[in-house]
Design a protein around this motif. Structure first.
Motif, mmCIF file in Angstrom:
data_model
loop_
_atom_site.group_PDB
_atom_site.id
_atom_site.type_symbol
_atom_site.label_atom_id
_atom_site.label_comp_id
_atom_site.label_asym_id
_atom_site.label_seq_id
_atom_site.Cartn_x
_atom_site.Cartn_y
_atom_site.Cartn_z
ATOM 1 N N PHE A 22 0.835 -1.207 0.000
ATOM 2 C CA PHE A 22 0.000 0.000 0.000
ATOM 3 C C PHE A 22 0.872 1.260 0.000
ATOM 4 C CE2 PHE A 22 -1.718 3.447 2.584
ATOM 5 C CZ PHE A 22 -2.884 3.744 1.912
ATOM 6 N N TYR A 23 1.907 1.253 0.839
ATOM 7 C CA TYR A 23 2.771 2.430 0.979
ATOM 8 C C TYR A 23 3.515 2.728 -0.315
ATOM 9 C CZ TYR A 23 6.000 5.676 3.279
ATOM 10 O OH TYR A 23 6.710 6.791 3.647
ATOM 11 N N SER A 24 4.028 1.697 -0.957
ATOM 12 C CA SER A 24 4.776 1.917 -2.196
ATOM 13 C C SER A 24 3.881 2.444 -3.306
ATOM 14 C CB SER A 24 5.471 0.622 -2.636
ATOM 15 O OG SER A 24 4.526 -0.373 -2.949
ATOM 16 N N ILE A 30 10.448 -0.722 11.760
ATOM 17 C CA ILE A 30 9.954 -0.239 10.477
ATOM 18 C C ILE A 30 10.704 1.031 10.116
ATOM 19 C CG2 ILE A 30 7.908 0.496 9.203
ATOM 20 C CD1 ILE A 30 6.364 -1.397 11.040
ATOM 21 N N LEU A 31 11.476 0.964 9.044
ATOM 22 C CA LEU A 31 12.294 2.087 8.593
ATOM 23 C C LEU A 31 11.661 2.720 7.355
ATOM 24 C CD1 LEU A 31 15.986 0.794 8.854
ATOM 25 C CD2 LEU A 31 14.844 2.449 10.338
ATOM 26 N N PHE A 32 11.410 4.017 7.453
ATOM 27 C CA PHE A 32 10.854 4.758 6.326
ATOM 28 C C PHE A 32 11.961 5.585 5.672
ATOM 29 C CE2 PHE A 32 7.139 4.239 9.108
ATOM 30 C CZ PHE A 32 6.203 3.741 8.210
ATOM 31 N N GLU A 33 12.210 5.324 4.412
ATOM 32 C CA GLU A 33 13.154 6.131 3.643
ATOM 33 C C GLU A 33 12.520 7.487 3.375
ATOM 34 O OE1 GLU A 33 16.021 7.687 2.283
ATOM 35 O OE2 GLU A 33 16.488 5.540 2.341
ATOM 36 N N ILE A 34 13.260 8.576 3.632
ATOM 37 C CA ILE A 34 12.695 9.904 3.419
ATOM 38 C C ILE A 34 13.105 10.503 2.070
ATOM 39 C CG2 ILE A 34 12.498 10.381 5.880
ATOM 40 C CD1 ILE A 34 14.987 12.129 5.661
ATOM 41 N N LYS A 35 14.060 9.880 1.393
ATOM 42 C CA LYS A 35 14.431 10.361 0.059
ATOM 43 C C LYS A 35 13.375 9.921 -0.948
ATOM 44 C CE LYS A 35 19.393 10.224 1.032
ATOM 45 N NZ LYS A 35 20.691 9.569 0.740
ATOM 46 N N PRO A 36 13.111 10.715 -1.964
ATOM 47 C CA PRO A 36 12.072 10.363 -2.940
ATOM 48 C C PRO A 36 12.464 9.146 -3.778
ATOM 49 C CG PRO A 36 13.286 12.295 -3.657
ATOM 50 C CD PRO A 36 13.747 12.014 -2.256
ATOM 51 N N ILE A 43 15.222 9.105 -6.347
ATOM 52 C CA ILE A 43 16.604 8.903 -5.911
ATOM 53 C C ILE A 43 16.826 7.451 -5.488
ATOM 54 C CG2 ILE A 43 18.342 9.552 -4.187
ATOM 55 C CD1 ILE A 43 17.103 12.340 -4.145
ATOM 56 N N ILE A 44 15.924 6.926 -4.682
ATOM 57 C CA ILE A 44 15.994 5.522 -4.256
ATOM 58 C C ILE A 44 14.701 4.847 -4.696
ATOM 59 C CG2 ILE A 44 16.233 3.919 -2.313
ATOM 60 C CD1 ILE A 44 17.720 6.057 -0.807
ATOM 61 N N PRO A 45 14.717 4.090 -5.788
ATOM 62 C CA PRO A 45 13.484 3.506 -6.340
ATOM 63 C C PRO A 45 12.875 2.461 -5.410
ATOM 64 C CG PRO A 45 15.420 2.647 -7.468
ATOM 65 C CD PRO A 45 15.907 3.740 -6.570
ATOM 66 N N TRP A 46 11.578 2.255 -5.571
ATOM 67 C CA TRP A 46 10.847 1.312 -4.725
ATOM 68 C C TRP A 46 11.401 -0.097 -4.840
ATOM 69 C CZ3 TRP A 46 8.154 3.085 -0.931
ATOM 70 C CH2 TRP A 46 7.562 4.344 -1.026
ATOM 71 N N GLU A 47 11.937 -0.437 -5.997
ATOM 72 C CA GLU A 47 12.456 -1.794 -6.202
ATOM 73 C C GLU A 47 13.586 -2.126 -5.242
ATOM 74 O OE1 GLU A 47 12.035 0.450 -8.560
ATOM 75 O OE2 GLU A 47 10.346 -0.385 -9.694
ATOM 76 N N THR A 48 14.309 -1.111 -4.776
ATOM 77 C CA THR A 48 15.440 -1.353 -3.883
ATOM 78 C C THR A 48 15.153 -0.948 -2.435
ATOM 79 O OG1 THR A 48 16.394 0.817 -4.427
ATOM 80 C CG2 THR A 48 17.100 -1.071 -5.745
ATOM 81 N N ARG A 49 14.131 -0.126 -2.196
ATOM 82 C CA ARG A 49 13.899 0.358 -0.835
ATOM 83 C C ARG A 49 12.957 -0.531 -0.039
ATOM 84 N NH1 ARG A 49 11.637 6.148 -2.208
ATOM 85 N NH2 ARG A 49 11.510 6.466 0.023
ATOM 86 N N GLU A 58 11.513 -2.427 5.696
ATOM 87 C CA GLU A 58 11.949 -1.149 5.113
ATOM 88 C C GLU A 58 11.060 -0.776 3.930
ATOM 89 O OE1 GLU A 58 16.199 -0.263 4.785
ATOM 90 O OE2 GLU A 58 16.593 -2.322 5.432
ATOM 91 N N MET A 59 10.880 0.521 3.781
ATOM 92 C CA MET A 59 10.084 1.015 2.643
ATOM 93 C C MET A 59 10.379 2.482 2.394
ATOM 94 S SD MET A 59 6.430 0.934 4.630
ATOM 95 C CE MET A 59 6.907 -0.483 5.627
#
Length: 203
Positions: A76-78, A170-176, A179-185, A202-203
Protein backbone atom coordinates in the motif's frame (compact mmCIF):
# COMPACT_ATOMS: atom_id res chain seq x y z
CA UNK A 1 16.86 18.38 20.12
CA UNK A 2 15.73 21.80 18.87
CA UNK A 3 18.00 24.84 18.57
CA UNK A 4 15.17 27.20 17.66
CA UNK A 5 11.58 26.58 18.69
CA UNK A 6 9.18 27.88 16.09
CA UNK A 7 6.04 29.73 17.12
CA UNK A 8 3.76 26.71 16.63
CA UNK A 9 5.93 24.54 18.84
CA UNK A 10 6.09 27.14 21.59
CA UNK A 11 2.32 27.60 21.34
CA UNK A 12 1.45 23.93 21.89
CA UNK A 13 3.98 23.70 24.72
CA UNK A 14 2.37 26.75 26.36
CA UNK A 15 -1.04 25.10 25.96
CA UNK A 16 0.23 22.03 27.80
CA UNK A 17 -0.34 19.66 24.87
CA UNK A 18 3.31 18.64 24.60
CA UNK A 19 6.30 19.09 26.88
CA UNK A 20 10.07 19.06 26.71
CA UNK A 21 11.68 16.28 28.77
CA UNK A 22 15.46 16.15 28.58
CA UNK A 23 15.34 17.71 25.09
CA UNK A 24 12.72 15.16 23.95
CA UNK A 25 9.37 16.59 22.85
CA UNK A 26 6.60 14.27 24.08
CA UNK A 27 2.82 14.43 24.52
CA UNK A 28 1.88 15.86 27.91
CA UNK A 29 -0.48 12.98 28.74
CA UNK A 30 -1.83 9.71 27.37
CA UNK A 31 -5.12 11.24 26.25
CA UNK A 32 -3.37 13.67 23.90
CA UNK A 33 -1.12 10.84 22.70
CA UNK A 34 -4.20 8.87 21.69
CA UNK A 35 -6.50 11.59 20.37
CA UNK A 36 -4.05 13.67 18.32
CA UNK A 37 -2.81 10.82 16.04
CA UNK A 38 -6.42 9.71 15.50
CA UNK A 39 -7.49 13.22 14.50
CA UNK A 40 -4.49 13.62 12.20
CA UNK A 41 -5.09 10.35 10.38
CA UNK A 42 -8.91 10.29 10.43
CA UNK A 43 -9.26 11.25 6.76
CA UNK A 44 -6.66 8.63 5.86
CA UNK A 45 -8.66 5.92 7.59
CA UNK A 46 -11.81 7.00 5.75
CA UNK A 47 -10.07 6.93 2.39
CA UNK A 48 -8.12 3.68 2.68
CA UNK A 49 -10.10 1.11 0.76
CA UNK A 50 -9.74 -2.64 1.11
CA UNK A 51 -10.68 -5.04 -1.66
CA UNK A 52 -13.02 -7.75 -0.40
CA UNK A 53 -13.38 -8.53 3.30
CA UNK A 54 -10.96 -7.58 6.06
CA UNK A 55 -10.69 -11.16 7.36
CA UNK A 56 -7.51 -11.76 5.37
CA UNK A 57 -5.31 -10.60 8.29
CA UNK A 58 -6.83 -13.03 10.81
CA UNK A 59 -5.43 -16.55 11.20
CA UNK A 60 -7.70 -19.58 11.51
CA UNK A 61 -7.26 -19.47 15.31
CA UNK A 62 -8.46 -15.84 15.49
CA UNK A 63 -4.98 -14.40 16.02
CA UNK A 64 -3.59 -11.42 14.12
CA UNK A 65 -1.17 -12.21 11.29
CA UNK A 66 1.15 -9.24 11.77
CA UNK A 67 3.59 -10.35 9.07
CA UNK A 68 0.81 -10.46 6.50
CA UNK A 69 -0.56 -7.12 7.66
CA UNK A 70 2.79 -5.33 7.43
CA UNK A 71 3.57 -6.84 4.03
CA UNK A 72 0.21 -5.52 2.83
CA UNK A 73 1.15 -2.11 4.20
CA UNK A 74 4.47 -2.20 2.34
CA UNK A 75 2.52 -2.71 -0.89
CA UNK A 76 0.00 0.00 0.00
CA UNK A 77 2.77 2.43 0.98
CA UNK A 78 4.78 1.92 -2.20
CA UNK A 79 1.68 2.52 -4.32
CA UNK A 80 0.11 5.43 -2.44
CA UNK A 81 2.51 7.19 -0.07
CA UNK A 82 3.92 9.80 -2.43
CA UNK A 83 0.44 11.11 -3.20
CA UNK A 84 -0.63 11.09 0.45
CA UNK A 85 2.56 12.58 1.86
CA UNK A 86 2.18 15.65 -0.35
CA UNK A 87 -1.02 16.49 1.54
CA UNK A 88 0.68 16.78 4.94
CA UNK A 89 1.87 20.12 6.27
CA UNK A 90 4.44 18.27 8.36
CA UNK A 91 5.64 15.67 5.88
CA UNK A 92 8.04 13.88 8.23
CA UNK A 93 5.05 12.82 10.36
CA UNK A 94 3.31 11.44 7.28
CA UNK A 95 4.82 7.92 7.14
CA UNK A 96 3.95 7.27 10.79
CA UNK A 97 0.40 8.60 10.35
CA UNK A 98 -0.12 6.48 7.26
CA UNK A 99 0.91 3.32 9.08
CA UNK A 100 -1.20 4.13 12.12
CA UNK A 101 -4.24 4.80 9.91
CA UNK A 102 -3.68 1.51 8.09
CA UNK A 103 -3.34 -0.38 11.38
CA UNK A 104 -6.11 1.46 13.23
CA UNK A 105 -8.89 0.36 10.92
CA UNK A 106 -7.75 -3.24 11.36
CA UNK A 107 -6.95 -3.25 15.08
CA UNK A 108 -10.25 -1.54 15.90
CA UNK A 109 -11.92 -4.85 15.10
CA UNK A 110 -10.52 -6.64 18.14
CA UNK A 111 -7.58 -4.90 19.76
CA UNK A 112 -5.87 -1.66 20.68
CA UNK A 113 -2.81 0.38 19.79
CA UNK A 114 -0.69 1.87 22.57
CA UNK A 115 1.47 4.72 21.27
CA UNK A 116 4.62 6.24 22.69
CA UNK A 117 5.46 9.13 20.39
CA UNK A 118 8.54 11.28 20.90
CA UNK A 119 7.59 14.25 18.77
CA UNK A 120 10.47 15.52 16.65
CA UNK A 121 12.81 12.55 17.14
CA UNK A 122 11.69 10.71 14.00
CA UNK A 123 10.64 7.63 15.95
CA UNK A 124 7.50 6.15 17.47
CA UNK A 125 6.92 3.06 19.58
CA UNK A 126 3.71 1.08 19.10
CA UNK A 127 2.48 -1.75 21.29
CA UNK A 128 -0.40 -3.55 19.58
CA UNK A 129 -2.64 -5.85 21.60
CA UNK A 130 -4.93 -8.23 19.74
CA UNK A 131 -6.75 -11.31 21.02
CA UNK A 132 -4.24 -11.99 23.79
CA UNK A 133 -1.11 -11.33 21.69
CA UNK A 134 1.23 -8.34 21.85
CA UNK A 135 3.27 -6.91 18.98
CA UNK A 136 5.99 -4.28 19.36
CA UNK A 137 6.63 -1.94 16.43
CA UNK A 138 9.36 0.69 16.34
CA UNK A 139 8.82 3.28 13.60
CA UNK A 140 11.84 5.27 12.49
CA UNK A 141 12.67 7.70 9.70
CA UNK A 142 15.77 6.81 7.73
CA UNK A 143 17.45 10.20 7.98
CA UNK A 144 21.01 8.92 8.35
CA UNK A 145 22.87 5.71 7.41
CA UNK A 146 23.02 4.96 11.14
CA UNK A 147 19.20 4.81 11.40
CA UNK A 148 19.12 1.03 11.06
CA UNK A 149 21.63 0.38 13.86
CA UNK A 150 20.10 2.99 16.15
CA UNK A 151 16.66 1.57 15.46
CA UNK A 152 17.77 -1.96 16.33
CA UNK A 153 19.29 -0.71 19.60
CA UNK A 154 16.18 1.31 20.43
CA UNK A 155 13.69 -1.50 19.83
CA UNK A 156 15.92 -3.89 21.77
CA UNK A 157 15.77 -1.56 24.79
CA UNK A 158 12.01 -1.15 24.36
CA UNK A 159 11.55 -4.92 24.24
CA UNK A 160 13.62 -5.23 27.41
CA UNK A 161 11.28 -2.86 29.25
CA UNK A 162 8.32 -5.01 28.18
CA UNK A 163 10.00 -8.35 28.89
CA UNK A 164 9.59 -9.39 25.25
CA UNK A 165 12.01 -10.81 22.69
CA UNK A 166 10.18 -10.31 19.36
CA UNK A 167 9.55 -7.02 17.58
CA UNK A 168 9.32 -5.15 14.28
CA UNK A 169 11.58 -2.27 13.24
CA UNK A 170 9.95 -0.24 10.48
CA UNK A 171 12.29 2.09 8.59
CA UNK A 172 10.85 4.76 6.33
CA UNK A 173 13.15 6.13 3.64
CA UNK A 174 12.70 9.90 3.42
CA UNK A 175 14.43 10.36 0.06
CA UNK A 176 12.07 10.36 -2.94
CA UNK A 177 11.70 7.33 -5.17
CA UNK A 178 13.41 9.28 -7.97
CA UNK A 179 16.60 8.90 -5.91
CA UNK A 180 15.99 5.52 -4.26
CA UNK A 181 13.48 3.51 -6.34
CA UNK A 182 10.85 1.31 -4.73
CA UNK A 183 12.46 -1.79 -6.20
CA UNK A 184 15.44 -1.35 -3.88
CA UNK A 185 13.90 0.36 -0.84
CA UNK A 186 11.19 -2.20 0.00
CA UNK A 187 12.86 -4.91 2.11
CA UNK A 188 11.93 -7.58 4.65
CA UNK A 189 14.58 -9.21 6.84
CA UNK A 190 14.59 -11.27 10.04
CA UNK A 191 17.49 -10.30 12.32
CA UNK A 192 18.89 -11.56 15.62
CA UNK A 193 20.04 -8.55 17.66
CA UNK A 194 20.97 -8.49 21.34
CA UNK A 195 19.18 -11.79 21.91
CA UNK A 196 16.03 -10.41 20.27
CA UNK A 197 14.24 -11.60 17.14
CA UNK A 198 13.58 -8.47 15.12
CA UNK A 199 11.87 -8.27 11.76
CA UNK A 200 13.25 -5.33 9.76
CA UNK A 201 10.63 -3.83 7.47
CA UNK A 202 11.95 -1.15 5.11
CA UNK A 203 10.08 1.01 2.64
Amino acid sequence: MYDNFNDDLRYVIDLGIIKDINNDIVFANEIYGEIIPRVLNFQLQKNIREQGTTSWYIKSNGKLDMDKLLKAFQEFYSENSEVWLERFDYKEAGPHLLLMAFLQRVINGGGRINREMAVGTGRTDLLIEFNGDKFVLELKLKRMPSARQKGLDQISRYLDTLGMTKGYLILFEIKPSSIIPWETRVKWEDISHQNKNITLVEM
